[in-house]
Design a protein around this motif. Sequence first.
Motif, PDB file in Angstrom:
ATOM      1  N   TYR A  29      -6.561  -1.953  11.794  1.00  0.00           N
ATOM      2  CA  TYR A  29      -5.804  -2.420  12.904  1.00  0.00           C
ATOM      3  C   TYR A  29      -5.689  -1.269  13.998  1.00  0.00           C
ATOM      4  O   TYR A  29      -5.041  -0.311  14.007  1.00  0.00           O
ATOM      5  CB  TYR A  29      -4.115  -2.410  12.595  1.00  0.00           C
ATOM      6  N   TRP A  33       0.263  -2.379  17.914  1.00  0.00           N
ATOM      7  CA  TRP A  33       1.032  -3.513  17.516  1.00  0.00           C
ATOM      8  C   TRP A  33       2.557  -3.357  17.964  1.00  0.00           C
ATOM      9  O   TRP A  33       2.912  -2.438  17.635  1.00  0.00           O
ATOM     10  CB  TRP A  33       0.837  -3.976  16.204  1.00  0.00           C
ATOM     11  N   TRP A  35       5.836  -4.842  16.620  1.00  0.00           N
ATOM     12  CA  TRP A  35       6.912  -4.461  15.957  1.00  0.00           C
ATOM     13  C   TRP A  35       6.498  -3.471  15.234  1.00  0.00           C
ATOM     14  O   TRP A  35       7.303  -2.659  14.543  1.00  0.00           O
ATOM     15  CB  TRP A  35       7.502  -5.597  15.288  1.00  0.00           C
ATOM     16  N   ASP A 163       2.007 -13.281   8.793  1.00  0.00           N
ATOM     17  CA  ASP A 163       0.869 -14.052   9.110  1.00  0.00           C
ATOM     18  C   ASP A 163       0.646 -15.045   8.002  1.00  0.00           C
ATOM     19  O   ASP A 163       0.355 -16.083   8.480  1.00  0.00           O
ATOM     20  CB  ASP A 163      -0.446 -13.310   9.309  1.00  0.00           C
ATOM     21  N   TYR A 349      -1.438 -10.999   0.976  1.00  0.00           N
ATOM     22  CA  TYR A 349      -0.915 -10.798   2.060  1.00  0.00           C
ATOM     23  C   TYR A 349       0.226 -11.844   2.544  1.00  0.00           C
ATOM     24  O   TYR A 349       0.053 -12.897   2.629  1.00  0.00           O
ATOM     25  CB  TYR A 349      -2.017 -11.277   3.140  1.00  0.00           C
ATOM     26  N   GLU A 393      -0.146  -0.594   3.084  1.00  0.00           N
ATOM     27  CA  GLU A 393       0.287  -1.477   3.893  1.00  0.00           C
ATOM     28  C   GLU A 393       1.426  -2.350   3.121  1.00  0.00           C
ATOM     29  O   GLU A 393       2.430  -2.805   3.778  1.00  0.00           O
ATOM     30  CB  GLU A 393      -0.787  -2.434   4.173  1.00  0.00           C
ATOM     31  N   PHE A 408      -0.523   3.971   6.250  1.00  0.00           N
ATOM     32  CA  PHE A 408       0.048   2.876   7.253  1.00  0.00           C
ATOM     33  C   PHE A 408       0.898   3.677   7.928  1.00  0.00           C
ATOM     34  O   PHE A 408       2.115   4.142   7.147  1.00  0.00           O
ATOM     35  CB  PHE A 408       0.370   1.727   6.338  1.00  0.00           C
TER      36      PHE A 408
HETATM   37  C1  GLC Z   1      -0.527  -7.613  10.079  1.00  0.00           C
HETATM   38  C2  GLC Z   1       0.717  -8.124   9.978  1.00  0.00           C
HETATM   39  C3  GLC Z   1       1.674  -7.897  11.050  1.00  0.00           C
HETATM   40  C4  GLC Z   1       1.448  -6.293  11.480  1.00  0.00           C
HETATM   41  C5  GLC Z   1       0.027  -6.366  11.632  1.00  0.00           C
HETATM   42  C6  GLC Z   1      -0.129  -4.642  11.906  1.00  0.00           C
HETATM   43  O1  GLC Z   1      -1.059  -8.638  11.025  1.00  0.00           O
HETATM   44  O2  GLC Z   1       0.963  -9.383   9.440  1.00  0.00           O
HETATM   45  O3  GLC Z   1       2.994  -8.266  10.862  1.00  0.00           O
HETATM   46  O4  GLC Z   1       2.138  -6.095  12.592  1.00  0.00           O
HETATM   47  O5  GLC Z   1      -0.756  -6.468  10.602  1.00  0.00           O
HETATM   48  O6  GLC Z   1       0.366  -3.898  10.994  1.00  0.00           O
END
Ligand code: GLC
Length: 428
Positions: A29, A33, A35, A163, A349, A393, A408
């Motif tokens: 990632y 992002w 939240w 997700d 997940y 995570e 994470f």
């Molecule tokens: C995944 C999670 C999502 C989160 C992202 C980054 O997509 O499902 O909730 O924001 O990872 O951690």
Amino acid sequence: MSLHLDEAARSILETNDLGGYTIPTKGLYPYQWNWDSAFVSLGFARFSLERAWQEIETLMEGQWPDGMVPHILFRKDDPSYFPGPSVWGTHGKPMPSSGHSQPPVAATAVRHIYELDKSPAARERLKVLFRKLLKWHRWFHTARDPQGLGVIAVMHPWESGRDNLPDWDEPTKQIDTSSVGTYQRKDTSHVDPTMRPKKADYDRYLALVQFGREHNWDPYAIATNCPFFVADPAMTFILLRADRDLLALAKELGEDEAATELEEWIARTESGISILWNEDLQAFTVFDLRSGTKGDGISSASFLAPYAGISNPQYIEPMLAHFDRIASQVTYMMPSYDPDHEAFEPMRYWRGPVWGILNYMIAKGLGEIGEDSRAARMRDDTAALIAKSGFAEYFNPFTGDGAGGSSFSWTSAIWLDWVTPTRTAGEA
Ligand code: GLC
């Protein structure tokens, strides 16, 4: 041990800090992002209030003119991630981004940071953020609740932040994936594919992105025609709490008109949540606004009612019974899905593993309604998971093994803000 973990958590946040904004983890990632940043700010607040404010400020820089705050901000192109900016096709916005939102934890985080930093400079920053947050909440209450039902829908499983939840299986089944074409996933090159969504799910995710792109991400077109439009208890409860926190800030700032608007939203949601109540399961579940059907499973979001300030025994007593039933089956609370449901998978997940951030919100709510021992179980289990497997995570609820990405950010942040025993005794 704790001191060592405190240092490790701080160092993860510092390493994932790309200059005013933080990525969830390297590789898997590589962008900002939504939240994630809100939770991350709570972690920063423990050692740098300046950096905590900044995290929310940079997040809000991505806000669209209609108020929407995207779930991903693509600040720098990074080919290690798919689907990147070109797939989303969002144009004319403050910066390249995805086209939908994510659970609005930010107002709650801002209230928390402000409680720790009431300097005059902080108040000025708060004023600016307040206007933006209010606009974002208003967007949720209109774009994602166009009928004013008092429940908030998601147009994509990714918008929910959860997700690959089994609750999305049924509502995504009828999505036409015939024009998705070929594509190259990147997530399964970073993480074991058995911990990630399957190809059929991914095709549906991309078909929904295609729908949004073809309709220019227009909220009206989405609410009317998007093949996926599902009212989500997590989104609804998180927004309800965030509205209450924003209301407290409105009063602090003397924003009377905004306070009245927020009170209306709160009242509407307090009554709307009955739509999410599943009488058969005696729990809050999703509600598919397209088919008019309720979900058949209990997820970790079913335990977020207290976090949203709901204390009605009609809801809370059955919720506590489910809590105890699940707690007696797993070693580590709270699995993301009910272990008694056939779709439960402990390592895949959002279909079973434990997420620290959900634990944090559930425990906060439980503590606020006086359920101290259950709240303590959540915190002890989260501490044990991190001590055993580090800042993963997510975690297997039986073995405690870490899964998904490592180092994470949000797991580190909730350690610093909530889990670590070095936190001042007596603080929430
Ligand atoms: C995944 C999670 C999502 C989160 C992202 C980054 O997509 O499902 O909730 O924001 O990872 O951690």
